[in-house]
Design a protein around this motif. Structure first.
Motif, PDB file in Angstrom:
ATOM      1  N   PRO A 108       0.808  -1.227   0.000  1.00  0.00           N
ATOM      2  CA  PRO A 108       0.000   0.000   0.000  1.00  0.00           C
ATOM      3  C   PRO A 108       0.834   1.266   0.000  1.00  0.00           C
ATOM      4  O   PRO A 108       0.308   2.345  -0.249  1.00  0.00           O
ATOM      5  N   TYR A 109       2.155   1.137   0.298  1.00  0.00           N
ATOM      6  CA  TYR A 109       3.008   2.323   0.360  1.00  0.00           C
ATOM      7  C   TYR A 109       4.013   2.362  -0.786  1.00  0.00           C
ATOM      8  O   TYR A 109       5.076   2.972  -0.687  1.00  0.00           O
ATOM      9  N   SER A 110       3.686   1.713  -1.887  1.00  0.00           N
ATOM     10  CA  SER A 110       4.564   1.726  -3.051  1.00  0.00           C
ATOM     11  C   SER A 110       4.757   3.144  -3.565  1.00  0.00           C
ATOM     12  O   SER A 110       3.812   3.940  -3.597  1.00  0.00           O
ATOM     13  N   TRP A 111       5.981   3.436  -3.995  1.00  0.00           N
ATOM     14  CA  TRP A 111       6.241   4.758  -4.561  1.00  0.00           C
ATOM     15  C   TRP A 111       5.629   4.901  -5.947  1.00  0.00           C
ATOM     16  O   TRP A 111       5.689   5.964  -6.545  1.00  0.00           O
ATOM     17  N   THR A 112       5.061   3.829  -6.474  1.00  0.00           N
ATOM     18  CA  THR A 112       4.371   3.923  -7.762  1.00  0.00           C
ATOM     19  C   THR A 112       2.869   4.098  -7.584  1.00  0.00           C
ATOM     20  O   THR A 112       2.152   4.230  -8.555  1.00  0.00           O
ATOM     21  N   LYS A 113       2.397   4.100  -6.328  1.00  0.00           N
ATOM     22  CA  LYS A 113       0.967   4.271  -6.118  1.00  0.00           C
ATOM     23  C   LYS A 113       0.700   4.786  -4.708  1.00  0.00           C
ATOM     24  O   LYS A 113       1.205   4.249  -3.738  1.00  0.00           O
ATOM     25  N   LEU A 114      -0.094   5.841  -4.617  1.00  0.00           N
ATOM     26  CA  LEU A 114      -0.471   6.403  -3.326  1.00  0.00           C
ATOM     27  C   LEU A 114      -1.985   6.558  -3.286  1.00  0.00           C
ATOM     28  O   LEU A 114      -2.530   7.616  -3.564  1.00  0.00           O
ATOM     29  N   TYR A 115      -2.684   5.449  -2.979  1.00  0.00           N
ATOM     30  CA  TYR A 115      -4.136   5.472  -2.866  1.00  0.00           C
ATOM     31  C   TYR A 115      -4.772   6.220  -4.045  1.00  0.00           C
ATOM     32  O   TYR A 115      -5.603   7.100  -3.875  1.00  0.00           O
ATOM     33  N   GLY A 116      -4.343   5.862  -5.252  1.00  0.00           N
ATOM     34  CA  GLY A 116      -4.908   6.463  -6.446  1.00  0.00           C
ATOM     35  C   GLY A 116      -4.094   7.626  -6.988  1.00  0.00           C
ATOM     36  O   GLY A 116      -4.266   8.025  -8.126  1.00  0.00           O
ATOM     37  N   PHE A 117      -3.186   8.194  -6.168  1.00  0.00           N
ATOM     38  CA  PHE A 117      -2.334   9.273  -6.668  1.00  0.00           C
ATOM     39  C   PHE A 117      -0.957   8.701  -6.960  1.00  0.00           C
ATOM     40  O   PHE A 117      -0.317   8.129  -6.087  1.00  0.00           O
ATOM     41  N   GLN A 118      -0.504   8.890  -8.183  1.00  0.00           N
ATOM     42  CA  GLN A 118       0.760   8.300  -8.587  1.00  0.00           C
ATOM     43  C   GLN A 118       1.947   9.155  -8.168  1.00  0.00           C
ATOM     44  O   GLN A 118       1.882  10.373  -8.159  1.00  0.00           O
ATOM     45  N   VAL A 119       3.027   8.497  -7.836  1.00  0.00           N
ATOM     46  CA  VAL A 119       4.277   9.180  -7.533  1.00  0.00           C
ATOM     47  C   VAL A 119       5.182   9.146  -8.748  1.00  0.00           C
ATOM     48  O   VAL A 119       5.591  10.180  -9.260  1.00  0.00           O
ATOM     49  N   ALA A 120       5.508   7.938  -9.255  1.00  0.00           N
ATOM     50  CA  ALA A 120       6.437   7.845 -10.373  1.00  0.00           C
ATOM     51  C   ALA A 120       6.455   6.437 -10.937  1.00  0.00           C
ATOM     52  O   ALA A 120       6.002   5.486 -10.307  1.00  0.00           O
ATOM     53  N   SER A 121       7.008   6.316 -12.137  1.00  0.00           N
ATOM     54  CA  SER A 121       7.427   5.023 -12.677  1.00  0.00           C
ATOM     55  C   SER A 121       8.878   4.825 -12.245  1.00  0.00           C
ATOM     56  O   SER A 121       9.639   5.791 -12.151  1.00  0.00           O
ATOM     57  N   ILE A 122       9.258   3.568 -11.991  1.00  0.00           N
ATOM     58  CA  ILE A 122      10.601   3.325 -11.446  1.00  0.00           C
ATOM     59  C   ILE A 122      11.289   2.189 -12.192  1.00  0.00           C
ATOM     60  O   ILE A 122      10.689   1.136 -12.430  1.00  0.00           O
ATOM     61  N   ILE A 123      12.555   2.408 -12.538  1.00  0.00           N
ATOM     62  CA  ILE A 123      13.425   1.361 -13.080  1.00  0.00           C
ATOM     63  C   ILE A 123      14.374   0.937 -11.961  1.00  0.00           C
ATOM     64  O   ILE A 123      15.122   1.761 -11.436  1.00  0.00           O
ATOM     65  N   PHE A 124      14.336  -0.345 -11.595  1.00  0.00           N
ATOM     66  CA  PHE A 124      15.282  -0.907 -10.627  1.00  0.00           C
ATOM     67  C   PHE A 124      16.304  -1.727 -11.414  1.00  0.00           C
ATOM     68  O   PHE A 124      15.925  -2.602 -12.194  1.00  0.00           O
ATOM     69  N   ILE A 125      17.586  -1.480 -11.194  1.00  0.00           N
ATOM     70  CA  ILE A 125      18.609  -2.149 -11.991  1.00  0.00           C
ATOM     71  C   ILE A 125      19.504  -3.021 -11.113  1.00  0.00           C
ATOM     72  O   ILE A 125      19.813  -2.671  -9.965  1.00  0.00           O
ATOM     73  N   ASP A 126      19.881  -4.183 -11.641  1.00  0.00           N
ATOM     74  CA  ASP A 126      20.887  -5.032 -10.997  1.00  0.00           C
ATOM     75  C   ASP A 126      22.261  -4.577 -11.505  1.00  0.00           C
ATOM     76  O   ASP A 126      22.706  -4.988 -12.581  1.00  0.00           O
ATOM     77  N   SER A 127      22.902  -3.719 -10.767  1.00  0.00           N
ATOM     78  CA  SER A 127      24.173  -3.147 -11.190  1.00  0.00           C
ATOM     79  C   SER A 127      25.062  -2.954  -9.974  1.00  0.00           C
ATOM     80  O   SER A 127      24.565  -2.640  -8.892  1.00  0.00           O
ATOM     81  N   PRO A 128      26.390  -3.163 -10.115  1.00  0.00           N
ATOM     82  CA  PRO A 128      27.157  -3.467 -11.324  1.00  0.00           C
ATOM     83  C   PRO A 128      27.029  -4.944 -11.741  1.00  0.00           C
ATOM     84  O   PRO A 128      26.328  -5.708 -11.090  1.00  0.00           O
ATOM     85  N   VAL A 129      27.734  -5.311 -12.817  1.00  0.00           N
ATOM     86  CA  VAL A 129      27.697  -6.674 -13.330  1.00  0.00           C
ATOM     87  C   VAL A 129      28.058  -7.657 -12.214  1.00  0.00           C
ATOM     88  O   VAL A 129      28.940  -7.400 -11.394  1.00  0.00           O
ATOM     89  N   GLY A 130      27.348  -8.784 -12.171  1.00  0.00           N
ATOM     90  CA  GLY A 130      27.530  -9.754 -11.092  1.00  0.00           C
ATOM     91  C   GLY A 130      26.524  -9.569  -9.975  1.00  0.00           C
ATOM     92  O   GLY A 130      26.425 -10.394  -9.072  1.00  0.00           O
ATOM     93  N   THR A 131      25.763  -8.480 -10.045  1.00  0.00           N
ATOM     94  CA  THR A 131      24.722  -8.201  -9.060  1.00  0.00           C
ATOM     95  C   THR A 131      23.411  -8.843  -9.495  1.00  0.00           C
ATOM     96  O   THR A 131      23.033  -8.762 -10.667  1.00  0.00           O
ATOM     97  N   GLY A 132      22.707  -9.478  -8.553  1.00  0.00           N
ATOM     98  CA  GLY A 132      21.395 -10.042  -8.852  1.00  0.00           C
ATOM     99  C   GLY A 132      21.425 -10.982 -10.040  1.00  0.00           C
ATOM    100  O   GLY A 132      22.161 -11.974 -10.056  1.00  0.00           O
ATOM    101  N   PHE A 133      20.645 -10.661 -11.074  1.00  0.00           N
ATOM    102  CA  PHE A 133      20.569 -11.497 -12.269  1.00  0.00           C
ATOM    103  C   PHE A 133      21.419 -10.965 -13.422  1.00  0.00           C
ATOM    104  O   PHE A 133      21.365 -11.513 -14.523  1.00  0.00           O
ATOM    105  N   SER A 134      22.183  -9.915 -13.203  1.00  0.00           N
ATOM    106  CA  SER A 134      23.063  -9.398 -14.254  1.00  0.00           C
ATOM    107  C   SER A 134      24.292 -10.288 -14.381  1.00  0.00           C
ATOM    108  O   SER A 134      24.785 -10.834 -13.389  1.00  0.00           O
ATOM    109  N   TYR A 135      24.803 -10.407 -15.603  1.00  0.00           N
ATOM    110  CA  TYR A 135      25.935 -11.298 -15.836  1.00  0.00           C
ATOM    111  C   TYR A 135      26.776 -10.778 -16.989  1.00  0.00           C
ATOM    112  O   TYR A 135      26.405  -9.809 -17.679  1.00  0.00           O
ATOM    113  N   ALA A 136      27.916 -11.421 -17.224  1.00  0.00           N
ATOM    114  CA  ALA A 136      28.792 -11.076 -18.343  1.00  0.00           C
ATOM    115  C   ALA A 136      29.062 -12.320 -19.172  1.00  0.00           C
ATOM    116  O   ALA A 136      29.065 -13.446 -18.656  1.00  0.00           O
TER     117      ALA A 136
END
Length: 428
Positions: free
Chosen positions: A120-148
């Motif tokens: 309910p406290y997402s920064w992409t939604k505030l009870y019908g009022f939007q805050v923003a669209s968000i890109i979350f990145i796995d960076s630098p390489v080797g982080t999360g699902f990012s690879y080389a």
């Protein structure tokens, strides 16, 4: 069809898109294991290749604003570490970092796949009022699902990571031309706060050089971020004293013996070392794992098989060079330009205390536009704030009362109110 696309994004942008399109993939995720039914928000995941031959494949999660994504701000989020996954910020255990749209329900977690619930406290939604669209990145390489694709590709550094993030963002916006003119903010917490002004500088230089797409950079957002270790880390002992974790006697002895310099003290200063010893002994500086390593989850997220081994929330074994010790001069450069900056800190963070930003902000030689005062949520004091100004540059500093190192984890409602008011150019 091609003619329509050319009319839409323009021939130069189309040529750039064709040039940059190698190593890029994107998928709309409509369902996820652990969630019942269709996701109530638009989630996109994918890879974007960076490097000379796209040997580095950076994975991302994009959550679109549910109100008007064509006009709502776009936030490019860089997690900490270095090496902590964007999934850490998108969602993490029972108390989320609160910028993402869902969280794990692990109240009765028994080791099996946990359920995920709408946040309910997402920064992409505030009870019908939007805050923003968000890109979350796995960076630098080797982080999360990012690879080389090469062993050499796994080497990164502060400066390389900043450039890779800028390249990623250029390619991502070329693939999402409808968002290329949205107000853009670079954001991050912890070590990500160090990279935020570096990536913002890459955007600024790219815009000045006429690179496409031109990004509508408005400023940046940093939460409990590292700026200069000599300033930030040195405040750990004073904040511990303010929070009554060490006695007046211990603190006064350390202050006199160390001359106010507690981080990396002179090894020849025996009195200082002796004074710091009992303090260090008294301090204690402070699931997602199961869900992200589940093969059905990885399949749902469109993770490329065989590209990573075990997923870790924060990969501490990445090959990473810290080659930008301080980023204070980046803030100095931006303070002479017309951007908006939000610096927020939990007032109970011992890792990067709020007293550090208070010190380095003074070095920017700004005037006080709104002096130190409390800000409120639902009639309660949520923290303290002050606003600084230099010509068209505006910097708002905020403390979040009772919050630790990642404030939205501790105070989700208050942090959502904070970002909503700031993005709406309202005083806190």
């Amino acid at each position: 069809m091609v003619v329509n696309k050319m009319n839409w994004i323009g021939l130069p942008a189309l040529l750039l898109l064709l040039l940059f399109n190698t190593g890029t993939s994107q998928s709309i995720i409509k369902t996820l294991p652990g969630y019942s039914g269709t996701l109530p928000f638009k989630l996109e995941t994918g890879y974007i290749g960076v490097g000379e031959n796209d040997e580095v494949q950076l994975f991302y999660y994009f959550v679109e604003s549910e109100n008007n994504p064509k006009t709502d701000p776009l936030i490019f989020w860089i997690s900490g570490g270095p090496g902590c996954s964007g999934l850490s910020t998108l969602v993490y255990e029972t108390v989320c970092f609160c910028t993402g749209p869902f969280y794990y329900d692990v109240a009765d977690f028994d080791g099996s796949l946990p359920s995920i619930l709408p946040n309910p406290y997402s920064w992409t939604k505030l009870y019908g009022f939007q805050v923003a669209s968000i890109i979350f990145i796995d960076s630098p390489v080797g982080t999360g699902f990012s690879y080389a694709n090469t062993s050499k590709g796994y080497s990164s550094s502060d400066k390389k990571s900043a450039k890779d993030n800028y390249t990623f963002l250029r390619k991502w916006l070329l693939n999402h031309p409808m968002l290329s003119k949205n107000r853009l903010y670079v954001a991050g917490e912890s070590y990500g706060g160090k990279l935020v002004p570096m990536v913002a500088m890459e955007i600024l230089l790219g815009n000045e050089a006429g690179l496409r797409p031109r990004m509508s950079l408005q400023g940046y957002i940093i939460g409990n971020g590292l700026t200069d270790p000599n300033i930030d880390y040195n405040e750990r002992i004073p904040i511990a004293h303010r929070l009554a974790l060490i006695s007046d006697e211990y603190f006064e002895l350390a202050k006199v013996s160390c001359g106010g310099k507690y981080d990396n003290p002179d090894p020849n200063n025996v009195q200082c070392l002796l004074a710091l010893q009992p303090i260090k002994e008294s301090q204690n500086y402070e699931s997602c794992y199961v869900w992200a390593n589940d093969l059905t989850v990885q399949e749902a997220l469109r993770i490329r098989k065989g590209t990573i081994g075990e997923w870790m929330r924060c990969n501490r074994s990445i090959s990473y060079e810290v080659n930008q010790k301080s980023v204070l001069h980046y803030h100095e450069i931006f303070s002479n330009k017309g951007y908006n900056v939000l610096i927020y800190n939990g007032d109970h963070d011992l890792l990067i205390p709020y007293m550090g930003p208070l010190k380095w902000i003074r070095n920017l030689s700004m005037t006080i536009d709104d002096d130190w005062r409390p800000w409120h949520v639902n009639g309660q004091v949520a923290g303290y704030t002050m606003k600084h100004k230099k010509n068209e540059f505006n910097l708002t500093f905020v403390t979040v009362k009772g919050a630790g190192h990642t404030p939205p984890e501790y105070k989700p409602k208050e942090c959502l109110a904070m970002i909503h008011r700031w993005l709406s150019t309202r005083l806190l």
